[in-house]
Design an enzyme around this catalytic site. Structure first.
Site, PDB file in Angstrom:
ATOM      1  CE  LYS A  75      -4.116  -1.821   1.925  1.00 28.35           C
ATOM      2  NZ  LYS A  75      -5.175  -1.850   2.799  1.00 28.35           N
ATOM      3  N   GLY A 138       0.372   0.816   5.833  1.00 31.48           N
ATOM      4  CA  GLY A 138      -0.489   1.010   4.892  1.00 31.48           C
ATOM      5  C   GLY A 138      -1.928   1.294   5.251  1.00 31.48           C
TER       6      GLY A 138
END
Length: 289
Positions: A75, A138
Site C-alpha cells: 500500500k 499502509g
C-alpha cells in the site's frame, strides 16, 4: 460513443486467496449489467518476491485492466510506481486502489472511507475520548485518519517500528492539531486509559495467526475494532466479545472500501446496501457448508 460494458480489475497482494473482493465486485458488476471480472494477483501463489510489484502493475496495465486494488504489503510501496495520486492518497501516503486511465496510473485510497463508514454503522454510540491503534503501516495510516475524522479525541499509536508510529503521529497532529495523536511504547501503557482498540495489522489472517495484544489487557468496557476479515471473527474479536466488549469485525471496512473502489473502476454508483447483503450471504453460505 459506445458505453463501456466490460471491465477487468484485480487485487495485488500476498496471501489473498480467501479474499471476498472478487465475488463482491463481480456480483455488483452483474447487477449493473456489466461484464466485470476480478482477478487475484497473489505473489505467494505466483512464487515471486515483493520486488515483482512493478512488473505486476505493468502486466495488468498491458492486459487492459481498468485498475487494481492493492493490499499488504504494497500500500505504500506502490506509490513509487504511479503517475498521479488523489488528494486522499497523497495526504495519507498509502494507496489501495490504482486506476489505469489515459496511459496513466492514478492512486487512490478508499480504506479510510471504508473504516469510517463501518464504524459509524457498527459502533455509533462508542465512547471516543481516547483509543489505541495497533499498526502504522499502509492500512494503519488510513484507519488513523478515519479515527480522528470520527471524533476520537486522542489516538495512541503502537507499531513494532517505533519510527513509523512517530511519523504517523506527527502527520496526524499536523493535519488535525497538536495532541490528537501520540506514539505508544506498548499497548499495556495505553489500554488502561483508553476507551477502545483498533487493530490494523495482518495478525489474525491465516498466514499471520495469533492475536495482536495480550488478552489480559482487554476489558469489558473497551470497544474493539479489527480490520482483518479473513476470518471474519478473528481471535481478537472472539476474545473481546467473550469479555463483553462491543466489537466491530473487519467486514464492514472491506465492504465500504470496495464500494469506493468499484465507483473508481467503472464510474458507476454501487449500491452499498446490496453489496453489504452480498457480503453477508457469502459468510452465511460458508458457515452453513
Amino acid at each position: 460513443m459506445t458505453e463501456r460494458t466490460a471491465y477487468q480489475v484485480g487485487l495485488i497482494g500476498a496471501d489473498i486467496q480467501l479474499s471476498k473482493s472478487p465475488a463482491l465486485h463481480m456480483r455488483e458488476g452483474r447487477a449493473h449489467g456489466l461484464d466485470y471480472t476480478y482477478e487475484l494477483v497473489d505473489i505467494n501463489v505466483r512464487d515471486v518476491t515483493e520486488t515483482a510489484l512493478p512488473d505486476l502493475l505493468a502486466e495488468l496495465e498491458a492486459r487492459g485492466f481498468a485498475g487494481t486494488n492493492i493490499t499488504h504489503p504494497f500500500k505504500q510501496a506502490v506509490i513509487a510506481h504511479l503517475d498521479e495520486l488523489s488528494e486522499d492518497a497523497r495526504m495519507l501516503g498509502a494507496v489501495n486502489t490504482v486506476v489505469f486511465k489515459d496511459g496513466k496510473r492514478i492512486g487512490h485510497n478508499t480504506d479510510w472511507y471504508g473504516f469510517y463508514e463501518s464504524f459509524q454503522r457498527g459502533l455509533p454510540n462508542a465512547r471516543r475520548d481516547r483509543a489505541l491503534l495497533i499498526g502504522a503501516g499502509g492500512a494503519g495510516v488510513a484507519v488513523a485518519h478515519a479515527a480522528l475524522k470520527l471524533g476520537i479525541g486522542r489516538l495512541d499509536i503502537f507499531d513494532q517500528d517505533v519510527d513509523r508510529s512517530a511519523r504517523l503521529a506527527h502527520d496526524l497532529n499536523t493535519r488535525f492539531g497538536e495532541g490528537r495523536a501520540m506514539p505508544a511504547k506498548t499497548p499495556a501503557a495505553v489500554l488502561g486509559n483508553a476507551d477502545g482498540l483498533i487493530h490494523a495489522t495482518p495478525v489474525g489472517m491465516p498466514a499471520h495467526p495469533g492475536i495482536p495484544v495480550d488478552p489480559v489487557l482487554i476489558m469489558s468496557r473497551h470497544w474493539v475494532a479489527d480490520i482483518v476479515y479473513m476470518p471474519l471473527i478473528t481471535r481478537l474479536i472472539e476474545t473481546a466479545a467473550g469479555k463483553g466488549c462491543q466489537t466491530l469485525p473487519g467486514g464492514g471496512m472491506a465492504i465500504f472500501q470496495a464500494v469506493g473502489a468499484f465507483r473508481l473502476f467503472c464510474g458507476r454508483e454501487p449500491d452499498a446496501e446490496r453489496m453489504s447483503a452480498h457480503f453477508a450471504e457469502m459468510f452465511k453460505a460458508e458457515a452453513a457448508a
